[in-house]
Design a protein around this motif. Structure first.
Motif: not given
Length: 92
Positions: A57-74
């Motif tokens: 979790n060294a470079n984590c920024r989002y605690d809620d998986i729904r907040d993780v910004p994913l590209s359309a491809r991802d």
């Protein structure tokens, strides 16, 4: 220069893996790893011991998986992996 005789030789065909990791022959652990690698790359903070062990979790920024910004491809990649996990009977 004489050509080499090919009598008795069996051609060998290389089979390349599919571009997507979500294949029926992928075990559940590999699918889990591929799916969560997408979230780790995007900055998700893992809560489970397994996730933290695998990705940290060294470079984590989002605690809620729904907040993780994913590209359309991802998003599409994760969706395909989730479908394959379900198809394979994988458990979370």
């Amino acid at each position: 220069m004489r050509p080499l005789a090919l009598i008795g030789l069996v051609p060998v065909v290389a089979v390349l893996p599919l571009a997507t990791p979500a294949r029926a022959d992928f075990p559940c652990d590999e699918l889990w790893g591929e799916r969560n690698a997408v979230y780790a790359e995007a900055g998700y903070c893992f809560r489970t011991a397994r996730g933290i062990r695998a990705f940290g979790n060294a470079n984590c920024r989002y605690d809620d998986i729904r907040d993780v910004p994913l590209s359309a491809r991802d998003r599409a990649k994760v969706g395909e992996i989730v479908r394959q996990e379900r198809s394979n009977g994988c458990r979370e």
